[in-house]
Scaffold this motif. Structure first.
Motif, PDB file in Angstrom:
ATOM      1  N   VAL A   1     -31.941  31.315  72.088  1.00  0.00           N
ATOM      2  CA  VAL A   1     -32.749  30.487  71.184  1.00  0.00           C
ATOM      3  C   VAL A   1     -34.205  30.939  71.250  1.00  0.00           C
ATOM      4  O   VAL A   1     -34.871  31.105  70.213  1.00  0.00           O
TER       5      VAL A   1
ATOM      6  N   PHE B   1     -34.742  34.423  69.552  1.00  0.00           N
ATOM      7  CA  PHE B   1     -34.757  34.344  68.095  1.00  0.00           C
ATOM      8  C   PHE B   1     -36.018  33.648  67.599  1.00  0.00           C
ATOM      9  O   PHE B   1     -36.635  34.076  66.616  1.00  0.00           O
TER      10      PHE B   1
ATOM     11  N   TYR C   1     -30.795  32.702  61.717  1.00  0.00           N
ATOM     12  CA  TYR C   1     -31.708  31.816  62.447  1.00  0.00           C
ATOM     13  C   TYR C   1     -32.989  31.581  61.650  1.00  0.00           C
ATOM     14  O   TYR C   1     -33.534  30.468  61.663  1.00  0.00           O
TER      15      TYR C   1
ATOM     16  N   GLU D   1     -33.881  27.417  61.464  1.00  0.00           N
ATOM     17  CA  GLU D   1     -34.429  27.625  62.808  1.00  0.00           C
ATOM     18  C   GLU D   1     -34.053  26.455  63.712  1.00  0.00           C
ATOM     19  O   GLU D   1     -34.813  25.510  63.895  1.00  0.00           O
TER      20      GLU D   1
ATOM     21  N   THR E   1     -27.782  26.546  64.894  1.00  0.00           N
ATOM     22  CA  THR E   1     -27.415  27.746  64.139  1.00  0.00           C
ATOM     23  C   THR E   1     -26.598  28.693  65.012  1.00  0.00           C
ATOM     24  O   THR E   1     -25.610  29.280  64.553  1.00  0.00           O
ATOM     25  N   LEU E   2     -26.997  28.831  66.272  1.00  0.00           N
ATOM     26  CA  LEU E   2     -26.263  29.711  67.182  1.00  0.00           C
ATOM     27  C   LEU E   2     -24.896  29.133  67.525  1.00  0.00           C
ATOM     28  O   LEU E   2     -23.905  29.869  67.628  1.00  0.00           O
TER      29      LEU E   2
ATOM     30  N   SER F   1     -22.711  29.611  64.444  1.00  0.00           N
ATOM     31  CA  SER F   1     -22.443  31.037  64.244  1.00  0.00           C
ATOM     32  C   SER F   1     -21.388  31.534  65.228  1.00  0.00           C
ATOM     33  O   SER F   1     -20.479  32.287  64.859  1.00  0.00           O
TER      34      SER F   1
ATOM     35  N   THR G   1     -37.566  26.616  71.694  1.00  0.00           N
ATOM     36  CA  THR G   1     -38.239  27.007  70.451  1.00  0.00           C
ATOM     37  C   THR G   1     -39.758  27.014  70.600  1.00  0.00           C
ATOM     38  O   THR G   1     -40.455  27.515  69.719  1.00  0.00           O
TER      39      THR G   1
END
Length: 670
Positions: free
Chosen positions: A58, A61, A101, A105, A109-110, A113, A447
């Motif tokens: 995370v 990205f 991503y 954001e 998302t990960l 995916s 993040t």
């Protein structure tokens, strides 16, 4: 024919007919996708996923998309938290997730995916199996065996990694090979090699297996160009990986602490390459036996478990054997961590595709489409029934073992006040402040730009040997949170021992969630409410036994020479304040001399700060010990030692409570 007609024809050719078993496979894959997306999201919200590896991805990205650094991990290693992931591993295919991503954001998302990519590998396995096998039923059972494989599920639970791409790429690549679409095969093989540099050792064995297969099938001359190009790409991928890793780090090779103990005495320095290890092995052949003998039982058992879901069929195929041998050689001989030979973490993504490709190849050599001339219906039904029955048993076992693995890891979503307190503590720390936190909290702050974490004291100390110690503005930890049975706050408590409550004042606290602020000397605030200390009970599982044994749910010891400890622990971290420790004990002494001394102790080497002697109690009784802490104490023991008297002491638990409504709210010593 019009363009619309061509498109319609192409779609009709590729979409399964109504009633085709492929729809069941697609439906099950959809169920896995939705199920694991929701389940992993709930685990994430429960602080079950960790910084290594979910939070690091995370952060990588977020930093890359935000233009603040290329794949910076935020993890303390010898290279530091600002180091790029490419300094340790080279992966190009990982960059394919960046646009996703950037579009959304979010850590979710990960999660989504990963679920999509792994779920998509199930229909790809089905397509390969159905194409190669005469029996649709057996192809379905093989696919179900893969989809329910406990090693696959275990790896699915393990955070996020680029290796999730390997199953679908390898299944698709081998499918292209079976169709003699060699260019497509080479493309997929290239993507595999550029997913992670570690794939090279397996792909090397895979190419050797394909060469053997081509030779046996009199196709070696035809396939030689494809095999040659693939070999060149393998070499080029290794060269590029070495170059890319060298750009982002000055060191290369494996850290010595991941190498088998059998080789440790022959290694100089903190890192070693595989080539060096091979050289050491050739110079000292006896090391082979020494290394393989370490945990040999576990190595054999887990290899059996890996092959069991395909009924051991894969051991009869060149693809499986030659692909896995290099990995097993590394895991059994050179590796010093059990994660390699127990196929933990993400390593099933490397191995399972080759295992199932091998099993499908073996089954493809069994003609199940017709009965031999001499036979009756009974032979056909018995053979088909036996295979179906065995696979059915395997599916049940797979499902049961998969659930058991999740239960063993305590992979159960949770919520309530504990989770809400951590969420509120995160909000206490300003968004732009520098922060260091623990492994299982990091994914929820990953993040942010200026956030780091440590999950391993050894790696942190390697960094500190070459760099000044970090001085973040805030430290955030939860000393009660245990993820997968590990208290991840412990490395932070050790690293900042002596600074907590001194250089770092206690800024906010609630229910074992701590926010320290550099240079803070004000009063401690509550998190999401008034500042206070809730009573905490420590059970036998929190205590370390010494001269005592567990009998009927109690820790029992006999009196004797003064000074020997019955038990000690829990090593709790407490804020400053006035406390009462209430021990539930049952003591019987044959004389006037106390049978035990109950103590409260603090410090790196805990020293008593308060105590109470116990002679004889009237059954199970509460015995209290009052003590006070002037500052944050990261290691408080509540223990019992022999006091010289003869007799017996039984212990059930100890509860710590504040003597006043609120503990001392001073943030620092003073």
């Amino acid at each position: 024919m019009s363009t619309a007609d061509r498109v319609r024809t192409a779609v009709d050719r590729r979409v399964p007919d109504r009633g085709d078993p492929a729809w069941y496979v697609l439906g099950f894959a959809l169920l896995l996708f939705v199920g694991f997306s929701v389940y992993m999201s709930l685990l994430y919200r429960s602080y079950w996923l960790t910084g290594a590896d979910f939070g690091t991805y995370v952060h990588m990205f977020a930093q890359t998309v935000g233009g603040n650094g290329f794949l910076e991990q935020g993890k303390y290693t010898a290279r530091g938290p600002e180091s790029s992931y490419w300094g340790g591993h080279f992966t190009a295919t990982l960059l394919g997730f960046l646009p996703l991503y950037a579009l959304v954001e979010s850590p979710y998302t990960l999660i989504v995916s990963k679920a999509f990519v792994l779920a998509a590998s199930v229909p790809m396995c089905w397509k390969l199996a159905r194409d190669q096998l005469d029996s649709t039923w057996i192809a379905g059972l093989v696919t179900a065996s893969y989809a329910l494989n406990p090693f696959l599920w275990n790896a699915w639970l393990f955070d996020f990694q680029e290796q999730i791409l390997l199953p679908i790429l390898l299944f698709a690549g081998y499918y292209a090979y079976t169709k003699r679409r060699y260019v497509t095969f080479v493309v997929f093989l290239t993507l595999v090699l550029f997913t992670n540099e570690f794939t090279a050792i397996l792909v090397g064995g895979f190419l050797v297996a394909l060469a053997v297969i081509a030779y046996r099938g009199n196709r070696l001359r035809q396939e030689a160009p494809m095999l040659g190009v693939s070999a060149v790409i393998l070499v080029v991928s290794r060269i590029i990986a070495g170059w890319a890793i060298g750009v982002y780090t000055d060191s290369s090779g494996l850290p010595t602490d991941v190498v088998s103990p059998a080789f440790q005495a022959y290694i100089t320095g903190s890192r070693v390459t595989i080539g060096n290890l091979v050289g050491i092995l050739f110079a000292n052949p006896s090391l082979f036996v020494d290394a393989v003998a370490i945990d040999l039982f576990d190595k054999v058992v887990f290899l059996v478990l890996l092959l069991l879901p395909v009924l051991f069929l894969a051991v009869a195929d060149e693809v499986t054997v030659l692909s896995l041998v290099p990995f097993l050689g590394f895991a059994w001989v050179f590796a010093g961590r059990d994660v390699y030979y127990t196929f933990g973490a993400h390593y099933p993504f490397y191995l399972l595709p080759f295992v199932y490709i091998g099993a499908i190849r073996v089954l493809s050599r069994v003609d199940l489409s017709r009965r031999p001339e001499f036979d009756t219906d009974a032979w056909w039904n018995t053979t088909r029934g036996m295979l179906s029955g065995l696979f059915a048993v395997i599916l049940v076992v797979n499902l049961a073992v998969g659930v058991a693995m999740g239960a063993e890891k305590d992979a159960i979503p949770r919520g309530g006040d504990d989770v809400e307190t951590i969420n509120e503590a995160i909000e206490v720390v300003p968004e732009n402040a520098s922060l260091i936190t623990q492994n299982d909290i990091f994914p929820h702050v990953a993040t942010r730009d200026n956030v780091t974490f440590t999950a391993n004291r050894t790696l942190y100390y390697r960094y500190q040997r070459e760099n000044p110690p970090p001085q973040p503005e805030y430290i955030l930890m939860d000393t009660d949170l245990e993820t997968q049975g590990i208290e991840w706050s412990q490395p932070l408590r050790t690293i900042f021992e002596g600074q907590l409550g001194d250089e770092y004042g206690l800024y906010a606290y609630d229910d074992d969630v701590w926010v320290f602020r550099q240079g803070y000397t004000g009063t401690t605030r509550g998190i999401g409410g008034d500042y206070g200390f809730d009573p905490k009970t420590y059970e036998l599982s929190d205590i370390v036994r010494n001269e005592a044994i567990i009998i009927d749910g109690q820790l029992v010891g006999t009196g004797g020479q003064d000074g020997t400890y019955y038990w000690y622990g829990p090593g709790a971290m407490l804020p400053p304040g006035d406390y009462t420790a209430t021990f539930q004990v049952n003591a019987t002494s044959t004389g006037d001399q106390p049978v035990a001394t109950l103590e409260a102790a603090t410090g790196a080497t805990p020293r008593p700060i308060a105590s109470e002697n116990v002679t004889t109690t009237d059954g199970l009784t509460n015995v209290t010990v009052d003590f006070s802490l002037d500052s944050v104490e990261p290691n408080v023991e509540l223990r019992a030692k022999r006091a010289g008297g003869t007799g017996r002491l039984a212990f059930e638990n100890v509860t710590v409570s504040a003597r006043n409504d609120t503990p001392n709210a001073s943030a620092t010593r003073g």
